[in-house]
Write an enzyme that holds these catalytic residues in place. Structure first.
Site, PDB file in Angstrom:
ATOM      1  N   ARG A 132       0.834  -1.205   0.000  1.00  0.00           N
ATOM      2  CA  ARG A 132       0.000   0.000   0.000  1.00  0.00           C
ATOM      3  C   ARG A 132       0.870   1.257   0.000  1.00  0.00           C
ATOM      4  NH1 ARG A 132      -2.535  -2.672  -2.088  1.00  0.00           N
ATOM      5  NH2 ARG A 132      -4.512  -3.623  -1.622  1.00  0.00           N
TER       6      ARG A 132
ATOM      7  N   GLU B  11       2.074   1.590  -3.439  1.00  0.00           N
ATOM      8  CA  GLU B  11       0.972   2.075  -4.254  1.00  0.00           C
ATOM      9  C   GLU B  11       0.765   3.585  -4.067  1.00  0.00           C
ATOM     10  OE1 GLU B  11      -3.454   0.428  -5.170  1.00  0.00           O
ATOM     11  OE2 GLU B  11      -2.963   0.710  -3.055  1.00  0.00           O
TER      12      GLU B  11
ATOM     13  N   SER C 168      15.763  14.527   1.248  1.00  0.00           N
ATOM     14  CA  SER C 168      16.778  13.593   1.717  1.00  0.00           C
ATOM     15  C   SER C 168      16.142  12.406   2.432  1.00  0.00           C
ATOM     16  CB  SER C 168      17.729  14.304   2.682  1.00  0.00           C
ATOM     17  OG  SER C 168      18.641  13.375   3.236  1.00  0.00           O
TER      18      SER C 168
END
Length: 147
Positions: A89, A92, A115
């Site tokens: 997830r 995604e 960073s």
């Protein structure tokens, strides 16, 4: 010699056996919760004292404490596309929102990146009437590209 991956597996097992929480480990080590969790899962090297403290609390041996001190191979997942539902997830989210995040960083900060070395992360559970929410904060230093 115990590898960082073997040490991480030992940590997961010891947490079940001892009942020690990630929060208790972080407090004992004296480091932030997310950093400590990542370190004990093999993503950061710990100092000798930090490693000894964590190993003692988890009832693990000196060989595991030594593995906690080794330099990691960061970001190494078992597959290029993660299959664990929680990790997938997050993958995604970056697939869907990554381009927008990049555009907003460039618009607000200029040509540069966030960073992952000078970085903080926090995870919180937040009550919500429609169902509890997970709030993940990514806080990285802005690094402008220099030509």
């Amino acid at each position: 010699m115990v590898t960082k991956q073997e040490a991480a597996a030992a940590v997961r097992h010891a947490k079940v056996v001892t009942g020690v929480t990630w929060e208790q480990l972080a407090q004992a080590v004296g480091r932030p919760l997310v950093w400590t969790t990542a370190a004990l899962l093999g993503q950061h090297p710990m100092s000798k004292d930090e490693a000894a403290t964590a190993a003692a609390l988890l009832e693990l041996g000196d060989d595991v404490a030594l593995a906690f001190q080794l330099q990691p191979t960061r970001g190494a997942l078992e597959a290029a596309v993660p299959v664990d539902p929680t990790i997938y997830r997050l993958y995604e989210v970056i697939q869907v929102y990554g381009p927008a995040i990049k555009e907003l960083i460039h618009e607000q900060c200029g040509d540069g990146i966030m960073s992952a070395v000078n970085f903080r992360l926090d995870v919180k559970r937040v009550p919500d009437p429609a169902g509890d929410r997970v709030v993940i904060t990514l806080d990285g230093k802005y690094l402008p590209y220099q030509w």
